[in-house]
Design an enzyme around this catalytic site. Structure first.
Site, PDB file in Angstrom:
ATOM      1  N   ALA A  31       0.847  -1.202   0.000  1.00 58.51           N
ATOM      2  CA  ALA A  31       0.000   0.000   0.000  1.00 58.51           C
ATOM      3  C   ALA A  31       0.878   1.246   0.000  1.00 58.51           C
ATOM      4  O   ALA A  31       1.337   1.696   1.042  1.00 58.51           O
ATOM      5  CB  ALA A  31      -0.920   0.010   1.228  1.00 58.51           C
ATOM      6  N   THR A  52      10.592   7.146   7.194  1.00 57.23           N
ATOM      7  CA  THR A  52      11.649   8.138   7.430  1.00 57.23           C
ATOM      8  C   THR A  52      11.870   8.343   8.926  1.00 57.23           C
ATOM      9  O   THR A  52      10.911   8.522   9.676  1.00 57.23           O
ATOM     10  CB  THR A  52      11.269   9.480   6.772  1.00 57.23           C
ATOM     11  OG1 THR A  52      11.081   9.258   5.384  1.00 57.23           O
ATOM     12  CG2 THR A  52      12.362  10.531   6.970  1.00 57.23           C
ATOM     13  N   GLN A  84      25.170  31.633 -25.062  1.00 60.09           N
ATOM     14  CA  GLN A  84      23.706  31.741 -24.934  1.00 60.09           C
ATOM     15  C   GLN A  84      23.023  30.411 -24.623  1.00 60.09           C
ATOM     16  O   GLN A  84      21.989  30.397 -23.962  1.00 60.09           O
ATOM     17  CB  GLN A  84      23.123  32.376 -26.200  1.00 60.09           C
ATOM     18  CG  GLN A  84      23.493  33.855 -26.276  1.00 60.09           C
ATOM     19  CD  GLN A  84      22.882  34.557 -27.462  1.00 60.09           C
ATOM     20  OE1 GLN A  84      22.504  33.927 -28.447  1.00 60.09           O
ATOM     21  NE2 GLN A  84      22.804  35.871 -27.402  1.00 60.09           N
ATOM     22  N   GLU A 108       5.879  11.627   0.234  1.00 59.14           N
ATOM     23  CA  GLU A 108       4.684  12.420   0.570  1.00 59.14           C
ATOM     24  C   GLU A 108       3.751  12.542  -0.643  1.00 59.14           C
ATOM     25  O   GLU A 108       3.075  13.548  -0.841  1.00 59.14           O
ATOM     26  CB  GLU A 108       5.077  13.764   1.195  1.00 59.14           C
ATOM     27  CG  GLU A 108       5.877  13.526   2.474  1.00 59.14           C
ATOM     28  CD  GLU A 108       5.878  14.653   3.474  1.00 59.14           C
ATOM     29  OE1 GLU A 108       4.984  15.491   3.447  1.00 59.14           O
ATOM     30  OE2 GLU A 108       6.791  14.649   4.328  1.00 59.14           O
TER      31      GLU A 108
HETATM   32  N1  COS Z   1      -8.143  16.264   4.009  1.00 59.37           N
HETATM   33  C1  COS Z   1      -9.163  15.720   4.707  1.00 59.37           C
HETATM   34  N2  COS Z   1      -9.832  14.599   4.288  1.00 59.37           N
HETATM   35  C2  COS Z   1      -9.442  14.047   3.133  1.00 59.37           C
HETATM   36  C3  COS Z   1      -8.389  14.577   2.356  1.00 59.37           C
HETATM   37  C4  COS Z   1      -7.732  15.734   2.834  1.00 59.37           C
HETATM   38  N3  COS Z   1      -6.723  16.285   2.154  1.00 59.37           N
HETATM   39  N4  COS Z   1      -8.222  13.796   1.259  1.00 59.37           N
HETATM   40  C5  COS Z   1      -9.147  12.824   1.332  1.00 59.37           C
HETATM   41  N5  COS Z   1      -9.886  12.978   2.471  1.00 59.37           N
HETATM   42  C6  COS Z   1     -11.017  12.169   2.911  1.00 59.37           C
HETATM   43  C7  COS Z   1     -12.078  12.146   1.835  1.00 59.37           C
HETATM   44  O1  COS Z   1     -12.938  13.245   1.947  1.00 59.37           O
HETATM   45  C8  COS Z   1     -12.777  10.828   2.097  1.00 59.37           C
HETATM   46  O2  COS Z   1     -13.683  10.993   3.169  1.00 59.37           O
HETATM   47  P1  COS Z   1     -15.211  10.471   3.060  1.00 59.37           P
HETATM   48  O3  COS Z   1     -15.082   8.980   2.877  1.00 59.37           O
HETATM   49  O4  COS Z   1     -15.807  10.859   4.364  1.00 59.37           O
HETATM   50  O5  COS Z   1     -15.794  11.160   1.873  1.00 59.37           O
HETATM   51  C9  COS Z   1     -11.647   9.929   2.589  1.00 59.37           C
HETATM   52  O6  COS Z   1     -10.600  10.815   3.059  1.00 59.37           O
HETATM   53  C10 COS Z   1     -11.091   9.054   1.493  1.00 59.37           C
HETATM   54  O7  COS Z   1     -10.670   9.892   0.444  1.00 59.37           O
HETATM   55  P2  COS Z   1     -10.536   9.383  -1.061  1.00 59.37           P
HETATM   56  O8  COS Z   1     -11.791   8.660  -1.450  1.00 59.37           O
HETATM   57  O9  COS Z   1     -10.091  10.532  -1.896  1.00 59.37           O
HETATM   58  O10 COS Z   1      -9.374   8.291  -0.910  1.00 59.37           O
HETATM   59  P3  COS Z   1      -8.608   7.442  -1.997  1.00 59.37           P
HETATM   60  O11 COS Z   1      -8.437   6.082  -1.473  1.00 59.37           O
HETATM   61  O12 COS Z   1      -9.230   7.604  -3.327  1.00 59.37           O
HETATM   62  O13 COS Z   1      -7.118   8.071  -1.979  1.00 59.37           O
HETATM   63  C11 COS Z   1      -5.300   9.508  -2.456  1.00 59.37           C
HETATM   64  C12 COS Z   1      -6.792   9.348  -2.151  1.00 59.37           C
HETATM   65  C13 COS Z   1      -4.843   8.747  -3.666  1.00 59.37           C
HETATM   66  C14 COS Z   1      -5.150  10.989  -2.691  1.00 59.37           C
HETATM   67  C15 COS Z   1      -4.488   9.090  -1.194  1.00 59.37           C
HETATM   68  O14 COS Z   1      -4.502   7.698  -1.033  1.00 59.37           O
HETATM   69  C16 COS Z   1      -3.035   9.552  -1.237  1.00 59.37           C
HETATM   70  O15 COS Z   1      -2.728  10.699  -0.905  1.00 59.37           O
HETATM   71  N6  COS Z   1      -2.127   8.652  -1.623  1.00 59.37           N
HETATM   72  C17 COS Z   1      -0.702   8.925  -1.549  1.00 59.37           C
HETATM   73  C18 COS Z   1      -0.210   8.583  -0.183  1.00 59.37           C
HETATM   74  C19 COS Z   1       1.088   9.221   0.080  1.00 59.37           C
HETATM   75  O16 COS Z   1       1.269  10.414  -0.054  1.00 59.37           O
HETATM   76  N7  COS Z   1       2.020   8.401   0.508  1.00 59.37           N
HETATM   77  C20 COS Z   1       3.315   8.891   0.844  1.00 59.37           C
HETATM   78  C21 COS Z   1       3.716   8.261   2.100  1.00 59.37           C
HETATM   79  S1  COS Z   1       3.729   9.295   3.400  1.00 59.37           S
HETATM   80  S2  COS Z   1       5.578   9.962   3.352  1.00 59.37           S
END
Ligand code: COS
Length: 384
Positions: free
Chosen positions: A129, A157, A280, A364
């Protein structure tokens, strides 16, 4: 928002001097030894860098988002490993507790995070995941006054340095997506918690990642963030909204450093009887880099100001991270090109930076995940 421009100038000047006079000269040592020297960690504590973004009532400096990104523009101008050590305490390793924790949880952990006594770490990603964070499999099953955690977290990290982890785990296996996930504060010495071996990475020597493994790991129920099950994914996303703006600013700092090094090289390197900065085609690379840097800086400051106004900046944070980190990659590539063969040997810092900054486009949330967030926002009616 800048609360007091005089104080902010003093803070930025202090960080700039620390970066240029103390950290830059020690970069090679960090790259060679793969660790941040203890005296540097001590100085970072004295400067209050571990608690920059944490509120003053918990011993932090309580900087606003705009103040934070401006400081990150400075911190980014040296080896990213230095920033990485303080980054999790100001960001993903502490923000879950700060944004959604109970008062007792904040009192118990934020002061020690702000002082640097404790290193915080954020455990979301798993072997299966990554981008699809909501599919995580780590479980947390309630047993009396405890939760029992099982699962593995990957690429975490500061795991080898961490005293606490913010861990996202599934408390309701019946709910497959985000709704079944809860966030916990897990102390590093909890029974059943162990670390994998430290990852060997392409760059960023001195910043460490590893697996974090939970085998019937017993966590007090009082450590469920906010005492609420099922909202841990939202906590993680809110933490990342802020974290992405911070990484965007760090990438800008790194791009400034690389452009400065490239300019310096171009003005001193002579070919065909003149400095290569007179040509350039080299000027084109310098000018494109400055132009993109300026655009990224404006974008990050604008997004930070909007966050300070209390607006939802999820889309702006993704735009900023996407543009700034990709820009940083392009600047790194041009800076190597300007250095020519010298850019490929480690005598020049650009060889190390080229590898170090590659991570910005991955962690991130990858650039592709930022694109997904931006486009989804648009389809849901976000303003254009
Ligand atoms: N702030 C608050 N709530 C949020 C949000 C945010 N920025 N983004 C999503 N949510 C909420 C949604 O509103 C939704 O809530 P409801 O079910 O009540 O409607 C819930 O979280 C699920 O959101 P969503 O359906 O958009 O989830 P997905 O599974 O489609 O995933 C992504 C969204 C792909 C954007 C997310 O999994 C992601 O950011 N992935 C990358 C992870 C990452 O950055 N990993 C790096 C590791 S950490 S260093």
């Amino acid at each position: 928002m800048i609360r007091d421009s005089e104080t902010q100038t003093l803070l930025e000047d202090g960080v700039r001097r620390f970066v240029q006079e103390v950290l830059v000269p020690r970069e090679e040592e960090v790259a060679e030894t793969d660790r941040i020297p203890a005296d540097i960690v001590g100085q970072m504590k004295e400067l209050g860098l571990f608690g920059l973004s944490l509120p003053e009532e918990y011993g932090g400096l309580g900087v606003t988002m705009e103040e934070e990104v401006r400081i990150a523009f400075e911190l980014g101008q040296t080896s990213p490993a230095f920033r990485s050590l303080i980054g999790t305490n100001n960001g993903i390793g502490a923000m879950g507790i700060y944004l959604d924790g109970t008062d007792a949880q904040k009192q118990a952990y934020l002061p020690r995070l702000a002082s640097g006594e404790l290193i915080g770490s954020f455990a979301l990603t798993e072997p299966e995941a990554g981008s699809d964070a909501a599919s995580l499999r780590t479980t947390a099953v309630r047993e009396g006054d405890f939760y029992i955690l099982n699962g593995t977290k990957r690429f975490i990290t500061n795991a080898p340095e961490a005293g606490i982890f913010t861990v996202m785990a599934r408390t309701d296996p019946a709910v497959k997506g985000a709704g079944g996930i809860s966030a916990f504060i897990v102390e590093a010495d909890s029974p059943g918690l162990s670390l994998g071996k430290t990852d060997k990475k392409m760059g960023q020597k001195g910043a460490h990642t590893s697996d974090v493994i939970f085998e019937n790991c017993k966590v007090p129920a009082a450590n469920l963030i906010g005492n609420r099950e099922g909202v841990g994914f939202k906590t993680a996303m809110k933490v990342l909204d802020k974290g992405r703006l911070h990484i965007a600013a760090v990438a800008i700092g790194a791009a400034k450093r690389m452009l400065r090094d490239a300019l310096d090289y171009a003005m001193n390197r002579k070919q065909f009887g003149s400095a290569i900065s007179d040509f350039q085609l080299v000027q084109g690379m310098l000018a494109d880099s400055k132009t993109e840097l300026y655009a990224a800086e404006c974008m990050v400051i604008d997004a930070a100001r909007k966050r300070d106004e209390g607006r939802d900046v999820s889309i702006e944070a993704s735009c900023a991270k996407y543009f700034s980190t990709e820009m940083c990659g392009r600047v790194a590539d041009r800076a190597v090109q300007i250095h020519g063969g010298a850019g490929y040997v480690s005598e020049y810092a650009i060889e190390r930076f080229y590898r170090d900054v590659r991570l910005f486009r991955l962690y991130e949330g990858t650039s592709q995940i930022q694109q997904v967030i931006i486009a989804r926002g648009l389809t849901k009616g976000a303003s254009i």
